[in-house]
Design a protein around this motif. Sequence first.
Motif, PDB file in Angstrom:
ATOM      1  N   PRO A  94     -22.666 -44.382  26.199  1.00 20.27           N
ATOM      2  CA  PRO A  94     -22.786 -44.316  24.287  1.00 20.27           C
ATOM      3  C   PRO A  94     -21.709 -44.948  23.534  1.00 20.27           C
ATOM      4  CG  PRO A  94     -23.270 -42.252  26.046  1.00 20.27           C
ATOM      5  CD  PRO A  94     -22.762 -43.475  26.459  1.00 20.27           C
ATOM      6  N   ILE A  95     -21.728 -45.640  22.481  1.00 23.06           N
ATOM      7  CA  ILE A  95     -20.813 -45.525  21.592  1.00 23.06           C
ATOM      8  C   ILE A  95     -20.400 -45.196  20.348  1.00 23.06           C
ATOM      9  CG2 ILE A  95     -20.630 -48.251  22.242  1.00 23.06           C
ATOM     10  CD1 ILE A  95     -22.672 -48.815  19.660  1.00 23.06           C
ATOM     11  N   ASP A  96     -21.834 -44.048  20.025  1.00 23.93           N
ATOM     12  CA  ASP A  96     -21.935 -42.708  19.508  1.00 23.93           C
ATOM     13  C   ASP A  96     -22.372 -41.827  19.535  1.00 23.93           C
ATOM     14  OD1 ASP A  96     -24.230 -44.386  18.267  1.00 23.93           O
ATOM     15  OD2 ASP A  96     -24.072 -43.725  16.746  1.00 23.93           O
ATOM     16  N   VAL A  97     -22.448 -41.136  19.707  1.00 24.69           N
ATOM     17  CA  VAL A  97     -23.014 -39.511  19.718  1.00 24.69           C
ATOM     18  C   VAL A  97     -23.653 -38.333  18.878  1.00 24.69           C
ATOM     19  CG1 VAL A  97     -21.840 -39.794  21.627  1.00 24.69           C
ATOM     20  CG2 VAL A  97     -20.674 -38.653  20.141  1.00 24.69           C
ATOM     21  N   ILE A  98     -24.370 -37.387  19.047  1.00 24.92           N
ATOM     22  CA  ILE A  98     -24.515 -36.384  18.172  1.00 24.92           C
ATOM     23  C   ILE A  98     -23.892 -35.125  18.550  1.00 24.92           C
ATOM     24  CG2 ILE A  98     -26.141 -34.797  17.412  1.00 24.92           C
ATOM     25  CD1 ILE A  98     -28.092 -37.274  17.776  1.00 24.92           C
ATOM     26  N   LEU A  99     -23.055 -35.110  17.705  1.00 21.58           N
ATOM     27  CA  LEU A  99     -22.336 -33.613  18.216  1.00 21.58           C
ATOM     28  C   LEU A  99     -23.401 -32.229  18.214  1.00 21.58           C
ATOM     29  CD1 LEU A  99     -18.822 -34.174  17.085  1.00 21.58           C
ATOM     30  CD2 LEU A  99     -19.645 -35.109  18.947  1.00 21.58           C
ATOM     31  N   LYS A 100     -22.278 -31.203  18.550  1.00 21.83           N
ATOM     32  CA  LYS A 100     -23.211 -29.626  19.389  1.00 21.83           C
ATOM     33  C   LYS A 100     -23.048 -29.391  16.948  1.00 21.83           C
ATOM     34  CE  LYS A 100     -23.803 -26.697  22.842  1.00 21.83           C
ATOM     35  NZ  LYS A 100     -23.748 -25.931  23.450  1.00 21.83           N
ATOM     36  N   ASN A 101     -22.500 -29.699  16.401  1.00 18.39           N
ATOM     37  CA  ASN A 101     -22.453 -28.755  15.277  1.00 18.39           C
ATOM     38  C   ASN A 101     -23.166 -30.164  14.144  1.00 18.39           C
ATOM     39  OD1 ASN A 101     -20.516 -31.373  14.974  1.00 18.39           O
ATOM     40  ND2 ASN A 101     -19.169 -30.156  13.971  1.00 18.39           N
ATOM     41  N   LYS A 102     -23.927 -31.221  14.845  1.00 16.72           N
ATOM     42  CA  LYS A 102     -25.130 -32.016  14.642  1.00 16.72           C
ATOM     43  C   LYS A 102     -24.643 -33.453  13.542  1.00 16.72           C
ATOM     44  CE  LYS A 102     -28.987 -28.629  14.496  1.00 16.72           C
ATOM     45  NZ  LYS A 102     -30.105 -28.359  14.260  1.00 16.72           N
ATOM     46  N   LYS A 103     -22.865 -33.438  13.560  1.00 13.27           N
ATOM     47  CA  LYS A 103     -22.618 -34.198  13.337  1.00 13.27           C
ATOM     48  C   LYS A 103     -22.747 -35.749  14.034  1.00 13.27           C
ATOM     49  CE  LYS A 103     -19.260 -31.989   9.977  1.00 13.27           C
ATOM     50  NZ  LYS A 103     -17.795 -31.616   9.939  1.00 13.27           N
ATOM     51  N   VAL A 104     -21.963 -36.719  13.692  1.00 11.10           N
ATOM     52  CA  VAL A 104     -22.663 -37.629  14.689  1.00 11.10           C
ATOM     53  C   VAL A 104     -20.960 -38.834  14.502  1.00 11.10           C
ATOM     54  CG1 VAL A 104     -23.681 -40.465  14.389  1.00 11.10           C
ATOM     55  CG2 VAL A 104     -25.302 -38.383  14.075  1.00 11.10           C
ATOM     56  N   GLU A 105     -20.238 -38.964  15.681  1.00  7.47           N
ATOM     57  CA  GLU A 105     -19.439 -39.483  15.872  1.00  7.47           C
ATOM     58  C   GLU A 105     -19.040 -40.529  16.610  1.00  7.47           C
ATOM     59  OE1 GLU A 105     -16.541 -40.421  13.988  1.00  7.47           O
ATOM     60  OE2 GLU A 105     -16.008 -38.405  13.995  1.00  7.47           O
ATOM     61  N   THR A 106     -18.308 -41.901  15.950  1.00  6.25           N
ATOM     62  CA  THR A 106     -18.082 -42.775  17.577  1.00  6.25           C
ATOM     63  C   THR A 106     -17.059 -42.297  18.638  1.00  6.25           C
ATOM     64  OG1 THR A 106     -16.214 -43.214  16.446  1.00  6.25           O
ATOM     65  CG2 THR A 106     -18.552 -44.583  15.489  1.00  6.25           C
ATOM     66  N   VAL A 107     -17.876 -43.164  19.740  1.00  9.41           N
ATOM     67  CA  VAL A 107     -16.698 -41.519  20.759  1.00  9.41           C
ATOM     68  C   VAL A 107     -15.075 -42.222  20.563  1.00  9.41           C
ATOM     69  CG1 VAL A 107     -18.829 -41.917  22.685  1.00  9.41           C
ATOM     70  CG2 VAL A 107     -16.649 -44.294  22.556  1.00  9.41           C
ATOM     71  N   ASP A 108     -14.418 -43.144  20.143  1.00 10.08           N
ATOM     72  CA  ASP A 108     -13.477 -43.237  20.008  1.00 10.08           C
ATOM     73  C   ASP A 108     -12.799 -42.229  18.961  1.00 10.08           C
ATOM     74  OD1 ASP A 108     -14.955 -45.097  17.488  1.00 10.08           O
ATOM     75  OD2 ASP A 108     -12.978 -46.632  17.835  1.00 10.08           O
ATOM     76  N   LYS A 109     -13.474 -41.895  18.645  1.00 10.24           N
ATOM     77  CA  LYS A 109     -12.824 -40.610  17.505  1.00 10.24           C
ATOM     78  C   LYS A 109     -13.642 -39.199  17.470  1.00 10.24           C
ATOM     79  CE  LYS A 109     -13.287 -44.672  14.034  1.00 10.24           C
ATOM     80  NZ  LYS A 109     -13.589 -44.758  12.294  1.00 10.24           N
ATOM     81  N   LEU A 110     -13.865 -38.944  18.916  1.00  4.00           N
ATOM     82  CA  LEU A 110     -13.716 -37.506  19.175  1.00  4.00           C
ATOM     83  C   LEU A 110     -12.269 -37.385  19.027  1.00  4.00           C
ATOM     84  CD1 LEU A 110     -16.660 -38.251  22.330  1.00  4.00           C
ATOM     85  CD2 LEU A 110     -17.534 -37.221  19.355  1.00  4.00           C
ATOM     86  N   LYS A 111     -12.668 -35.847  18.336  1.00  6.64           N
ATOM     87  CA  LYS A 111     -11.647 -34.128  18.119  1.00  6.64           C
ATOM     88  C   LYS A 111     -11.452 -33.606  19.463  1.00  6.64           C
ATOM     89  CE  LYS A 111     -10.651 -34.789  13.701  1.00  6.64           C
ATOM     90  NZ  LYS A 111     -12.664 -36.454  13.614  1.00  6.64           N
ATOM     91  N   GLU A 112     -10.702 -32.900  19.678  1.00 11.74           N
ATOM     92  CA  GLU A 112     -10.493 -31.333  20.720  1.00 11.74           C
ATOM     93  C   GLU A 112     -11.543 -30.422  21.208  1.00 11.74           C
ATOM     94  OE1 GLU A 112      -7.133 -28.924  22.664  1.00 11.74           O
ATOM     95  OE2 GLU A 112      -6.402 -30.091  21.246  1.00 11.74           O
ATOM     96  N   LYS A 113     -12.114 -30.270  19.846  1.00 15.93           N
ATOM     97  CA  LYS A 113     -12.919 -28.904  20.007  1.00 15.93           C
ATOM     98  C   LYS A 113     -14.606 -29.884  19.800  1.00 15.93           C
ATOM     99  CE  LYS A 113      -9.866 -25.811  18.062  1.00 15.93           C
ATOM    100  NZ  LYS A 113      -9.870 -24.387  17.465  1.00 15.93           N
ATOM    101  N   ASP A 114     -14.286 -30.526  19.476  1.00 19.65           N
ATOM    102  CA  ASP A 114     -15.941 -31.497  19.949  1.00 19.65           C
ATOM    103  C   ASP A 114     -16.663 -31.250  21.061  1.00 19.65           C
ATOM    104  OD1 ASP A 114     -15.662 -32.432  17.360  1.00 19.65           O
ATOM    105  OD2 ASP A 114     -14.446 -34.294  17.973  1.00 19.65           O
ATOM    106  N   TYR A 115     -17.863 -31.065  20.717  1.00 18.50           N
ATOM    107  CA  TYR A 115     -18.580 -31.156  21.852  1.00 18.50           C
ATOM    108  C   TYR A 115     -19.710 -32.158  22.350  1.00 18.50           C
ATOM    109  CZ  TYR A 115     -21.114 -28.789  26.118  1.00 18.50           C
ATOM    110  OH  TYR A 115     -21.281 -28.670  27.044  1.00 18.50           O
ATOM    111  N   ILE A 116     -20.505 -32.854  22.923  1.00 18.01           N
ATOM    112  CA  ILE A 116     -21.496 -33.820  23.105  1.00 18.01           C
ATOM    113  C   ILE A 116     -22.551 -33.568  23.141  1.00 18.01           C
ATOM    114  CG2 ILE A 116     -22.008 -35.728  23.680  1.00 18.01           C
ATOM    115  CD1 ILE A 116     -18.893 -36.886  24.141  1.00 18.01           C
ATOM    116  N   ALA A 117     -23.346 -33.295  22.801  1.00 24.46           N
ATOM    117  CA  ALA A 117     -24.996 -32.752  23.058  1.00 24.46           C
ATOM    118  C   ALA A 117     -25.934 -34.428  23.149  1.00 24.46           C
ATOM    119  CB  ALA A 117     -25.071 -31.551  21.489  1.00 24.46           C
ATOM    120  N   ASP A 118     -25.978 -35.219  21.869  1.00 24.83           N
ATOM    121  CA  ASP A 118     -27.216 -36.337  22.377  1.00 24.83           C
ATOM    122  C   ASP A 118     -25.890 -37.295  22.196  1.00 24.83           C
ATOM    123  OD1 ASP A 118     -29.252 -37.196  22.975  1.00 24.83           O
ATOM    124  OD2 ASP A 118     -30.192 -36.456  21.710  1.00 24.83           O
TER     125      ASP A 118
END
Length: 365
Positions: A243-267
Motif C-alpha cells: 500500500p502507498i496510501d491507506v484508510i485509517l480507522k478514523n476513516k481518513k486517507v493518508e500516505t504510508v510515509d506520513k503516518l503518525k504514532e496513534k494512526d491505525y491502518i484499516a484498509d
Amino acid sequence: MKKIILRLDLNVPIEKNGNIRDTERIDAVIPEIKKLSEKNKIIILSHLGKGEKKDSLKPVENYLRKKLNKKENENIQILDNVRFWKGETLKKSSKEFKETAKYFASLGDEYINDAFATMHREHASIVGIPEIFKKENKKVSLGDLSKIEIKNLEKSLKLAKDKKNKTLLILSGAKISTKLPLITKFLDLNAKVFVGGGMANQILKDVLNLETGSSFLEKDFKISPVIKKTLLTSIKNKQLLLPIDVILKNKKVETVDKLKEKDYIADIGPTTLAILKKEVENSKNIILNGPLGLYEDGFDAGTIAILKILKNKNVNILIGGGDTLVLVKNLKIVSKNKTFISTAGGAMLEYLAKDGKLPGLLALN
C-alpha cells in the motif's frame, strides 16, 4: 460390512443457540457420505473450533442426520469433536498423541481423509491414523473434495511456474511469519506479489523503516536481515507491491510515509486500489487469500472492489482464506469456468509454498 473412518472438515460457525450460521461445508460432503454409506459403516471424524467445552459437533450431527435417509443414518456414526481428545493436537512423539491415534484407528478398517483445510496440521486424526493403517496394510486414501482442491491448486501452481503467464499473488492477513516462504517463492517465480493487512504493516515497519502507528504488528517477530534484503530488492523492482496510501480507522486517507504514532491502518487507500486494479487487469493467473482490510469492522471496500473485478474476469483465478470466503459468498462468486473457490486458508497457502508437501498428504502417500 466394511468400517470406513472418514475424516471431514465440519468446522462451521455455530451460534450460542446452537444454530449453524453457514452449512456450506456440511452440504458439500453429503453426496460423499450418501455414496459411502450405501454399502459401508461410516465413522465420521471432525474438529470444531479449538475443542473447548462449547465446541460440540452435536448441532452438526443433528443437521446432517436430517439430510440422510433411514438406512444412511443407520450406517453412520459421528464421533464428537476430535479436539476433545487431548492427544489430537499434541506432538507426534507424545504418549497422548499415540494413544489418541490408536483409539481413532481402532474404530475402522479403512481411512479416507477429505478434510483438505486441515491437511497442514500434524494431528492424530490427520497423520496418526493413516500411519498406523499403512503399517497394518489397511487402505488409506484421499476424499473426492480434496482431489478437486488439489487439482485446482496444482493448476495455479503450474501456471505460476511458467513466467510467461503474468501471475499475481494477492496476500493479506494478520501474521506474516508463516507466509514469508510463500512470498519469497512467488518472487523467485517472477510473479507480482501484493501484500496487504497486518503483513504489509510488518514490511512497512521492518523493511522500509516507516511509522505504522498503533496498527497491527505480529508480536515478538521481526523480518530477518536476509529476507529484508530480498524484499527490499523486490520493492525497488516493483515486483513486490505494498500500500502507498491507506484508510485509517478514523476513516481518513493518508500516505504510508506520513503516518503518525496513534494512526491505525484499516484498509488500502484509493491510490493503492487503483494500482492493484491495474495489476489485476494485466494478470493471467491470479491467487487471492485474505481480506485487504479490517472487514469485520466494516473496512471491506478494497477487497470487495477487487473481488468484483475477479468475478467478471476470464483468467485462471484461485481464491481462498476463511475470512475472504464470507465476502465471496456475499458477492455470489462461485467455482466455475476458470475460477476456483478453495475451502482452505492456511492449507492452501502451505500447499502452494511447499509444492503440495503437507503432513496430511504425505501421511496418505
